[in-house]
Design a protein around this motif. Structure first.
Motif, mmCIF file in Angstrom:
data_model
loop_
_atom_site.group_PDB
_atom_site.id
_atom_site.type_symbol
_atom_site.label_atom_id
_atom_site.label_comp_id
_atom_site.label_asym_id
_atom_site.label_seq_id
_atom_site.Cartn_x
_atom_site.Cartn_y
_atom_site.Cartn_z
ATOM 1 N N UNK A 175 0.839 -1.193 0.000
ATOM 2 C CA UNK A 175 0.000 0.000 0.000
ATOM 3 C C UNK A 175 0.876 1.246 0.000
ATOM 4 N N UNK A 176 0.830 1.962 -1.107
ATOM 5 C CA UNK A 176 1.678 3.130 -1.285
ATOM 6 C C UNK A 176 1.055 4.038 -2.336
ATOM 7 N N UNK A 177 1.648 5.190 -2.553
ATOM 8 C CA UNK A 177 1.184 6.089 -3.607
ATOM 9 C C UNK A 177 -0.265 6.496 -3.439
ATOM 10 N N UNK A 178 -0.999 6.490 -4.557
ATOM 11 C CA UNK A 178 -2.405 6.885 -4.523
ATOM 12 C C UNK A 178 -3.247 5.917 -3.697
ATOM 13 N N UNK A 179 -2.811 4.642 -3.638
ATOM 14 C CA UNK A 179 -3.525 3.665 -2.818
ATOM 15 C C UNK A 179 -3.453 4.015 -1.339
ATOM 16 N N UNK A 180 -2.290 4.449 -0.887
ATOM 17 C CA UNK A 180 -2.131 4.848 0.502
ATOM 18 C C UNK A 180 -2.950 6.101 0.807
ATOM 19 N N UNK A 181 -2.958 7.044 -0.123
ATOM 20 C CA UNK A 181 -3.743 8.277 0.061
ATOM 21 C C UNK A 181 -5.232 7.949 0.191
ATOM 22 N N UNK A 182 -5.711 7.075 -0.680
ATOM 23 C CA UNK A 182 -7.117 6.674 -0.628
ATOM 24 C C UNK A 182 -7.432 5.943 0.674
ATOM 25 N N UNK A 183 -6.539 5.065 1.082
ATOM 26 C CA UNK A 183 -6.741 4.284 2.310
ATOM 27 C C UNK A 183 -6.850 5.200 3.518
ATOM 28 N N UNK A 184 -6.036 6.236 3.576
ATOM 29 C CA UNK A 184 -6.086 7.177 4.691
ATOM 30 C C UNK A 184 -7.429 7.912 4.732
ATOM 31 N N UNK A 185 -7.994 8.147 3.549
ATOM 32 C CA UNK A 185 -9.242 8.905 3.476
ATOM 33 C C UNK A 185 -10.460 8.063 3.831
ATOM 34 N N UNK A 186 -10.508 6.820 3.314
ATOM 35 C CA UNK A 186 -11.744 6.044 3.497
ATOM 36 C C UNK A 186 -11.541 4.544 3.695
ATOM 37 N N UNK A 187 -10.295 4.116 3.888
ATOM 38 C CA UNK A 187 -10.041 2.704 4.165
ATOM 39 C C UNK A 187 -10.126 1.794 2.956
ATOM 40 N N UNK A 188 -10.095 2.396 1.745
ATOM 41 C CA UNK A 188 -10.173 1.587 0.526
ATOM 42 C C UNK A 188 -9.004 1.904 -0.401
#
Length: 290
Positions: free
Chosen positions: A107-120
């Motif tokens: 989990x890195x890059x845009x995936x990490x950013x998305x995960x921080x926002x909504x867990x996905x």
């Protein structure tokens, strides 16, 4: 000597039509944020072609690919010159599928950013409590559209992937979508295990697929290069923060910290970039660049 002109030019690659086959040449151009930078990176094209060829051979037991040869002797005389030698691949003609097959193992890059926002990640729910750059329980298939130069790819879900392919190939959409998803995961797992044994973590990557004359799914384009993947050194890997890399993330980071650069890199950044690419190539293939 017959001169050839490319029938298609991408951000990095040029394609030449030989009639019954194609020549795909990787240039020394480098792109970031969907923009072609002002500099060339010497020998970058050779690394992209020769690394792709290595992986195509390594994964031929999983899925056939479009590569016929990288030997200049198998190509017209025009492609035997220094401008093309080492950076050109003779390929089968395919009908390309318009999907970027992205697979994420960490989990890195845009995936990490998305995960921080909504867990996905791309709309796919992830376990709670993941750290930045942590390995995911299983690799995740997150396809996107293939955009033209200067425009951005768009993330899509599996249902949208199926719908796109169904419109192009009626009655085959679900079959093709399932095939590219399963092959994307299988290819990633095999190559990630190999890379890990050679000191490199493949955090994520993308594949492209086409159809042969019989409608069979075939692996195509480039494969597991520093341009299309995130490569991290295994030594010193620790989740919880960003990782050093062997890929063009180094270039992206420099551009982000120098917003007024006009997409022109200083020579020291160019030198460090090709050094990183060369190091990854040698670690993975066990060879020095030809």
């Amino acid at each position: 000597m017959k001169e050839y002109r490319p029938v298609k030019e991408g951000k990095v690659r040029e394609i030449y039509d030989l009639g019954d086959s194609l020549i795909m040449t990787a240039t020394d151009r480098i792109s970031a944020f969907d923009v072609i930078l002002q500099n060339d990176v010497t020998d970058k094209g050779k690394i992209l072609t020769q690394m792709s060829a290595f992986w195509f051979r390594y994964t031929a037991d999983i899925l056939p690919n479009h590569m016929i040869s990288t030997d200049p002797k198998d190509m017209p005389e025009y492609f035997q010159t220094p401008a093309f030698a080492g950076r050109s691949m003779l390929c089968r003609k395919l009908t390309m599928l318009p999907i970027e097959c992205i697979v994420r193992g960490y989990i890195t890059g845009s995936g990490w950013k998305s995960y921080q926002e909504n867990g996905t990640v791309c709309g796919i729910a992830m376990p709670a409590g993941l750290k930045e750059c942590e390995k995911l329980p299983e690799p995740v298939f997150t396809p996107s559209t293939k955009a033209e130069i200067g425009t951005h790819d768009e993330n899509i879900n599996f249902a949208q992937c199926t719908e796109i392919l169904e419109k192009l190939h009626p009655g085959k959409g679900e079959e093709y979508a399932s095939a590219i998803r399963s092959n994307t995961i299988a290819l990633y797992k095999k190559c990630a295990d190999y890379a890990l044994a050679h000191g490199i973590i493949i955090a994520d990557t993308k594949f492209e697929f086409g159809l042969d004359e019989k409608g069979n799914v075939i692996l195509a384009d480039e494969m597991l290069t520093p341009d299309s993947s995130r490569f991290w050194p295994l030594a010193g890997y620790e989740p919880g923060h960003g990782q050093p890399s062997f890929d063009k993330q180094f270039v992206r980071d420099w551009l982000t910290s120098h917003p007024d650069s006009g997409y022109r890199l200083p020579q020291d950044v160019i030198d460090k970039t090709i050094a990183k690419y060369r190091e990854a190539y040698t670690m993975l293939t066990g060879k020095e660049l030809d």
